[in-house]
Design a protein around this motif. Structure first.
Motif, PDB file in Angstrom:
ATOM      1  N   VAL A   1       0.864  -1.176   0.000  1.00 33.87           N
ATOM      2  CA  VAL A   1       0.000   0.000   0.000  1.00 33.87           C
ATOM      3  C   VAL A   1       0.902   1.227   0.000  1.00 33.87           C
ATOM      4  CG1 VAL A   1      -1.913  -1.117   1.191  1.00 33.87           C
ATOM      5  CG2 VAL A   1      -0.131   0.003   2.515  1.00 33.87           C
ATOM      6  N   THR A   2       0.413   2.304  -0.552  1.00 35.63           N
ATOM      7  CA  THR A   2       1.193   3.531  -0.619  1.00 35.63           C
ATOM      8  C   THR A   2       0.923   4.395   0.603  1.00 35.63           C
ATOM      9  OG1 THR A   2       1.177   3.513  -3.037  1.00 35.63           O
ATOM     10  CG2 THR A   2       1.686   5.607  -1.960  1.00 35.63           C
ATOM     11  N   VAL A   3       1.987   4.786   1.260  1.00 36.69           N
ATOM     12  CA  VAL A   3       1.893   5.663   2.428  1.00 36.69           C
ATOM     13  C   VAL A   3       2.521   6.998   2.050  1.00 36.69           C
ATOM     14  CG1 VAL A   3       2.567   6.026   4.823  1.00 36.69           C
ATOM     15  CG2 VAL A   3       2.020   3.726   4.018  1.00 36.69           C
ATOM     16  N   ALA A   4       1.743   8.047   2.120  1.00 38.60           N
ATOM     17  CA  ALA A   4       2.229   9.389   1.804  1.00 38.60           C
ATOM     18  C   ALA A   4       2.225  10.223   3.080  1.00 38.60           C
ATOM     19  CB  ALA A   4       1.355  10.042   0.741  1.00 38.60           C
ATOM     20  N   LEU A   5       3.386  10.714   3.458  1.00 39.08           N
ATOM     21  CA  LEU A   5       3.504  11.511   4.666  1.00 39.08           C
ATOM     22  C   LEU A   5       4.737  12.397   4.551  1.00 39.08           C
ATOM     23  CD1 LEU A   5       4.773   9.139   7.530  1.00 39.08           C
ATOM     24  CD2 LEU A   5       5.033   8.709   5.118  1.00 39.08           C
ATOM     25  N   SER A   6       4.883  13.288   5.506  1.00 37.97           N
ATOM     26  CA  SER A   6       6.043  14.182   5.519  1.00 37.97           C
ATOM     27  C   SER A   6       6.973  13.746   6.642  1.00 37.97           C
ATOM     28  CB  SER A   6       5.599  15.633   5.738  1.00 37.97           C
ATOM     29  OG  SER A   6       6.712  16.479   5.912  1.00 37.97           O
ATOM     30  N   VAL A   7       8.250  13.594   6.326  1.00 37.55           N
ATOM     31  CA  VAL A   7       9.238  13.194   7.319  1.00 37.55           C
ATOM     32  C   VAL A   7      10.336  14.247   7.357  1.00 37.55           C
ATOM     33  CG1 VAL A   7      10.856  11.423   8.077  1.00 37.55           C
ATOM     34  CG2 VAL A   7       8.730  10.757   6.951  1.00 37.55           C
ATOM     35  N   ASN A   8      10.481  14.881   8.492  1.00 32.62           N
ATOM     36  CA  ASN A   8      11.470  15.949   8.669  1.00 32.62           C
ATOM     37  C   ASN A   8      11.335  17.034   7.602  1.00 32.62           C
ATOM     38  OD1 ASN A   8      12.528  14.576  10.896  1.00 32.62           O
ATOM     39  ND2 ASN A   8      13.977  13.429   9.629  1.00 32.62           N
ATOM     40  N   GLY A   9      10.078  17.355   7.287  1.00 33.94           N
ATOM     41  CA  GLY A   9       9.791  18.427   6.345  1.00 33.94           C
ATOM     42  C   GLY A   9       9.852  18.044   4.886  1.00 33.94           C
ATOM     43  N   LYS A  10      10.143  16.781   4.588  1.00 32.64           N
ATOM     44  CA  LYS A  10      10.221  16.341   3.200  1.00 32.64           C
ATOM     45  C   LYS A  10       9.069  15.372   2.892  1.00 32.64           C
ATOM     46  CE  LYS A  10      15.280  16.669   3.003  1.00 32.64           C
ATOM     47  NZ  LYS A  10      16.543  15.925   2.738  1.00 32.64           N
TER      48      LYS A  10
ATOM     49  N   LEU B   1      10.748   4.125   8.827  1.00 32.91           N
ATOM     50  CA  LEU B   1      11.808   5.121   8.977  1.00 32.91           C
ATOM     51  C   LEU B   1      13.188   4.495   8.811  1.00 32.91           C
ATOM     52  CD1 LEU B   1      10.378   7.062  12.057  1.00 32.91           C
ATOM     53  CD2 LEU B   1      10.440   7.866   9.687  1.00 32.91           C
ATOM     54  N   ARG B   2      13.390   3.357   9.439  1.00 32.99           N
ATOM     55  CA  ARG B   2      14.724   2.754   9.447  1.00 32.99           C
ATOM     56  C   ARG B   2      15.024   1.975   8.166  1.00 32.99           C
ATOM     57  NH1 ARG B   2      17.766   2.281  13.869  1.00 32.99           N
ATOM     58  NH2 ARG B   2      18.600   0.324  13.073  1.00 32.99           N
ATOM     59  N   GLU B   3      14.094   1.130   7.757  1.00 34.39           N
ATOM     60  CA  GLU B   3      14.368   0.218   6.652  1.00 34.39           C
ATOM     61  C   GLU B   3      14.096   0.829   5.284  1.00 34.39           C
ATOM     62  OE1 GLU B   3      15.841  -2.484   7.406  1.00 34.39           O
ATOM     63  OE2 GLU B   3      15.549  -2.312   9.573  1.00 34.39           O
ATOM     64  N   HIS B   4      13.130   1.727   5.195  1.00 37.67           N
ATOM     65  CA  HIS B   4      12.760   2.289   3.893  1.00 37.67           C
ATOM     66  C   HIS B   4      13.364   3.673   3.650  1.00 37.67           C
ATOM     67  CE1 HIS B   4       9.719  -0.823   2.852  1.00 37.67           C
ATOM     68  NE2 HIS B   4       9.624  -0.924   4.169  1.00 37.67           N
ATOM     69  N   LEU B   5      13.445   4.490   4.697  1.00 35.18           N
ATOM     70  CA  LEU B   5      14.005   5.828   4.534  1.00 35.18           C
ATOM     71  C   LEU B   5      15.433   5.935   5.070  1.00 35.18           C
ATOM     72  CD1 LEU B   5      10.902   8.035   5.474  1.00 35.18           C
ATOM     73  CD2 LEU B   5      11.771   7.448   3.202  1.00 35.18           C
ATOM     74  N   HIS B   6      15.905   4.858   5.698  1.00 39.77           N
ATOM     75  CA  HIS B   6      17.285   4.786   6.208  1.00 39.77           C
ATOM     76  C   HIS B   6      17.584   5.888   7.220  1.00 39.77           C
ATOM     77  CE1 HIS B   6      17.793   1.785   3.106  1.00 39.77           C
ATOM     78  NE2 HIS B   6      17.453   2.679   2.178  1.00 39.77           N
ATOM     79  N   LEU B   7      16.582   6.282   7.967  1.00 43.28           N
ATOM     80  CA  LEU B   7      16.752   7.228   9.067  1.00 43.28           C
ATOM     81  C   LEU B   7      16.965   6.406  10.337  1.00 43.28           C
ATOM     82  CD1 LEU B   7      13.964   9.797   8.120  1.00 43.28           C
ATOM     83  CD2 LEU B   7      16.439  10.076   7.856  1.00 43.28           C
ATOM     84  N   THR B   8      18.195   5.987  10.534  1.00 43.26           N
ATOM     85  CA  THR B   8      18.494   5.030  11.606  1.00 43.26           C
ATOM     86  C   THR B   8      18.750   5.696  12.953  1.00 43.26           C
ATOM     87  OG1 THR B   8      20.816   5.044  10.885  1.00 43.26           O
ATOM     88  CG2 THR B   8      19.393   3.303  10.008  1.00 43.26           C
TER      89      THR B   8
ATOM     90  N   LYS C   1      -0.556  11.502   5.444  1.00 41.33           N
ATOM     91  CA  LYS C   1      -0.398  12.962   5.467  1.00 41.33           C
ATOM     92  C   LYS C   1       0.101  13.488   6.809  1.00 41.33           C
ATOM     93  CE  LYS C   1      -4.072  13.588   2.032  1.00 41.33           C
ATOM     94  NZ  LYS C   1      -5.357  14.274   1.702  1.00 41.33           N
ATOM     95  N   ALA C   2       0.640  12.617   7.636  1.00 44.63           N
ATOM     96  CA  ALA C   2       1.145  13.064   8.933  1.00 44.63           C
ATOM     97  C   ALA C   2       2.484  13.777   8.771  1.00 44.63           C
ATOM     98  CB  ALA C   2       1.302  11.874   9.874  1.00 44.63           C
ATOM     99  N   ASP C   3       2.787  14.624   9.729  1.00 45.11           N
ATOM    100  CA  ASP C   3       4.073  15.320   9.770  1.00 45.11           C
ATOM    101  C   ASP C   3       4.919  14.643  10.843  1.00 45.11           C
ATOM    102  OD1 ASP C   3       6.169  17.051   9.593  1.00 45.11           O
ATOM    103  OD2 ASP C   3       5.158  18.744  10.531  1.00 45.11           O
ATOM    104  N   VAL C   4       5.910  13.871  10.413  1.00 47.83           N
ATOM    105  CA  VAL C   4       6.742  13.091  11.329  1.00 47.83           C
ATOM    106  C   VAL C   4       8.102  13.762  11.475  1.00 47.83           C
ATOM    107  CG1 VAL C   4       7.820  10.848  11.782  1.00 47.83           C
ATOM    108  CG2 VAL C   4       5.564  10.959  10.687  1.00 47.83           C
ATOM    109  N   THR C   5       8.557  13.889  12.706  1.00 45.64           N
ATOM    110  CA  THR C   5       9.882  14.436  12.976  1.00 45.64           C
ATOM    111  C   THR C   5      10.695  13.418  13.758  1.00 45.64           C
ATOM    112  OG1 THR C   5       9.011  16.706  13.089  1.00 45.64           O
ATOM    113  CG2 THR C   5      11.194  16.321  14.029  1.00 45.64           C
ATOM    114  N   THR C   6      11.871  13.101  13.243  1.00 47.60           N
ATOM    115  CA  THR C   6      12.792  12.198  13.932  1.00 47.60           C
ATOM    116  C   THR C   6      13.950  13.019  14.476  1.00 47.60           C
ATOM    117  OG1 THR C   6      14.215  11.727  12.029  1.00 47.60           O
ATOM    118  CG2 THR C   6      12.180  10.443  12.232  1.00 47.60           C
ATOM    119  N   VAL C   7      14.866  12.354  15.158  1.00 49.15           N
ATOM    120  CA  VAL C   7      16.001  13.076  15.725  1.00 49.15           C
ATOM    121  C   VAL C   7      16.825  13.755  14.640  1.00 49.15           C
ATOM    122  CG1 VAL C   7      17.572  11.086  15.672  1.00 49.15           C
ATOM    123  CG2 VAL C   7      17.892  12.885  17.397  1.00 49.15           C
ATOM    124  N   GLU C   8      16.811  13.210  13.419  1.00 46.50           N
ATOM    125  CA  GLU C   8      17.559  13.833  12.329  1.00 46.50           C
ATOM    126  C   GLU C   8      16.957  15.180  11.921  1.00 46.50           C
ATOM    127  OE1 GLU C   8      18.125   9.330  11.619  1.00 46.50           O
ATOM    128  OE2 GLU C   8      16.543  10.680  12.317  1.00 46.50           O
TER     129      GLU C   8
END
Length: 219
Positions: free
Chosen positions: A49-58, A74-81, A116-123
């Motif tokens: 399924v397609t997940v569309a969201l914003s991660v760290n403003g992108k 975050l870790r496996e698909h976007l490599h934000l470890t 469509k969530a706005d997700v912020t990680t430590v990066e």
């Protein structure tokens, strides 16, 4: 008077061993005998399924298994470890991220639940090479040792300051009849509000000091 046992008469122990062996074989599918795997329909992977969201403003749009957690996305698909997988049961807080400004254990929530969530990680806390005030305070106050829990601690502390600015009370608040103010943020309040984030190294006093320092300069 005793009767001789015929030579071909099985003993009680032999009889029980034979029955036990037959019972065990009866419970195993025929295809398992001889080490062969059972026959059956092939296991079909779940449709993506397609997940569309914003991660760290992108903005991000990814096709993932619907069972994918936000943490694994975050870790496996976007490599934000930076976001860590600790207990994977929502008990340690190492995987804490911000979802629409609120802290969340990313190991306990599915990615598909946050369109469509706005997700912020430590990066996403720092602005380029400029550290977030909490990051700088953690370094200054030696608020980490191994550093494994630190990303979750930083995200949780960021949400803590936002909650205090919004006047949110906690279980440690003595007077809940009035909005909470930054000046009311005691060490006990910080400990209570950060209680969902564990530090196995025991750097709690320095974590509290770092948060208190930033809160003292917060407007």
């Amino acid at each position: 008077m005793t009767h001789p046992v015929p030579a071909d008469d099985p003993s009680r122990r032999q009889f029980l061993q034979t029955v036990a062996t037959g019972t065990a074989l009866a419970t195993v599918p025929d295809s398992h005998v001889g080490g062969q795997p059972p026959a059956g329909p092939p296991v079909r992977a779940a449709d993506g399924v397609t997940v569309a969201l914003s991660v760290n403003g992108k903005p991000q749009a990814l096709s993932v298994d619907p069972r994918t957690t936000l943490l694994d996305l975050l870790r496996e698909h976007l490599h934000l470890t930076g976001t860590k997988k600790g207990c994977d049961h929502g008990q340690c807080g190492a995987c804490t991220v911000l979802v629409n400004g609120r802290r969340a254990n990313s190991c306990l929530t599915l990615a598909v639940l946050h369109p469509k969530a706005d997700v912020t990680t430590v990066e996403g806390l720092a602005k380029g090479d400029e550290l977030h005030p909490l990051q700088a305070a953690f370094v200054k106050n030696d608020a980490f040792q191994c550093g494994y829990c630190t990303p979750g601690q930083l995200c949780s502390a960021t949400a803590l300051l936002s909650e205090v600015k919004a006047g949110c009370v906690s279980h440690a608040t003595a007077d809940v009849s009035k909005p909470f103010a930054m000046a009311d943020l005691s060490d006990d309040e910080i400990r209570e509000r950060m209680s969902g984030n564990l530090c196995r190294c025991g750097a709690y006093p320095n974590i509290v000091a770092a948060i208190r320092e930033v809160a003292g300069g917060a407007k």
